[in-house]
Design an enzyme around this catalytic site. Structure first.
Site, PDB file in Angstrom:
ATOM      1  N   GLN A  52      13.876   9.463  -3.984  1.00 31.73           N
ATOM      2  CA  GLN A  52      13.635   8.968  -2.626  1.00 31.73           C
ATOM      3  C   GLN A  52      14.744   9.430  -1.683  1.00 31.73           C
ATOM      4  OE1 GLN A  52      13.470   4.728  -3.291  1.00 31.73           O
ATOM      5  NE2 GLN A  52      11.247   4.701  -3.554  1.00 31.73           N
ATOM      6  N   THR A  83       4.587  -1.232  -6.228  1.00 24.77           N
ATOM      7  CA  THR A  83       5.560  -0.952  -5.178  1.00 24.77           C
ATOM      8  C   THR A  83       4.803  -0.489  -3.948  1.00 24.77           C
ATOM      9  OG1 THR A  83       7.255   0.646  -4.478  1.00 24.77           O
ATOM     10  CG2 THR A  83       5.846   1.316  -6.268  1.00 24.77           C
ATOM     11  N   CYS A 196       7.259  -4.968   1.068  1.00 27.11           N
ATOM     12  CA  CYS A 196       8.049  -4.503  -0.070  1.00 27.11           C
ATOM     13  C   CYS A 196       7.931  -5.591  -1.115  1.00 27.11           C
ATOM     14  CB  CYS A 196       9.507  -4.271   0.323  1.00 27.11           C
ATOM     15  SG  CYS A 196      10.542  -3.774  -1.063  1.00 27.11           S
TER      16      CYS A 196
END
Length: 242
Positions: A52, A83, A196
């Site tokens: 990421q 996720t 999230c």
């Protein structure tokens, strides 16, 4: 009952929440000693998080696609990615499996539109809030996102990565998230997405002046609905966010 495949480890705290909610929802619907038929594979979040930060999304997608294929081979009849952020590579994952891949944005957007809303705030990682993949898919469902300002986006992101994904819950961070959610409502958000999967460790519906859309719980409930084929609830539903 179909077998639900869970692709997790991003972070493991998030995966544990998915597993808990999944089994609670099946028991809520069926009662007794029922629990969910499931397969869970966790990747090493350190590898994914490094990708990421490096912007190596193609490589991350390949890793998760291979993992999803393993989940299917283990017997999954449908696959959940545990996720929000890594739904950026959902197309690669979906292409790697022949069973349904349940996209968290589709599940969440359906709940938002069913509530009659079309403008909602989003709390998530910086990647999810600032890149196009989440916003564009929400927009396709007719839902406009309201984001915190730049400084607050950074704060939300840092709390996720330096605290929540490490299993740390700080009261000062809860107060900051409450302030940010109130600001989103003040900016016209009809509700707020907890976008999230770790955020629910910190705040929930009681912390927000407008309805909260807990993407983790919504994702799980949608999966259970599909796995059970519309099996009816056999005991009263508990109080929950939208």
């Amino acid at each position: 009952m179909k077998t639900i495949g869970l692709l997790g480890g991003m972070s493991w705290e998030s995966s544990a929440e998915y597993y808990r909610l999944l089994n609670e929802e099946v028991r809520r619907r069926l009662g007794g000693h029922h629990c969910a038929r499931s397969v869970l594979l966790t990747v090493d979040f350190a590898e994914v998080e490094a990708m990421q930060r490096a912007g190596a999304w193609q490589e991350a997608g390949e890793l998760l696609a291979a993992a999803a294929s393993s989940v299917q081979r283990a017997g999954a009849d449908l696959v959940l990615l545990c996720t929000n952020t890594m739904h950026k590579v959902a197309a690669q994952i979906e292409a790697a499996v022949s069973v349904p891949f349940l996209h968290i944005v589709d599940s969440t957007a359906a709940r938002i539109t069913a509530a009659g809303f079309d403008r909602v705030g989003l709390l998530a990682t910086g990647y999810t809030m600032e890149q196009d993949f989440y916003r564009e898919r929400m927009s396709a469902h007719g839902v406009q996102l309201v984001l915190p300002d730049r400084a607050d986006r950074q704060l939300v992101h840092e709390v996720i990565f330096t605290e929540l994904t490490q299993g740390v819950v700080e009261e000062r961070s809860r107060q900051e998230y409450r302030r940010i959610m109130a600001a989103l409502a003040g900016n016209g958000a009809q509700g707020v997405i907890l976008g999230c999967t770790e955020i629910t460790l910190l705040v929930g519906a009681a912390d927000c002046p407008v309805p909260v859309f807990d993407s983790t719980r919504i994702h799980v409930e949608h999966a259970v609905e599909l796995a059970l084929g519309g099996a009816q609830v056999t005991e009263p539903a508990h109080t929950r966010s939208v």
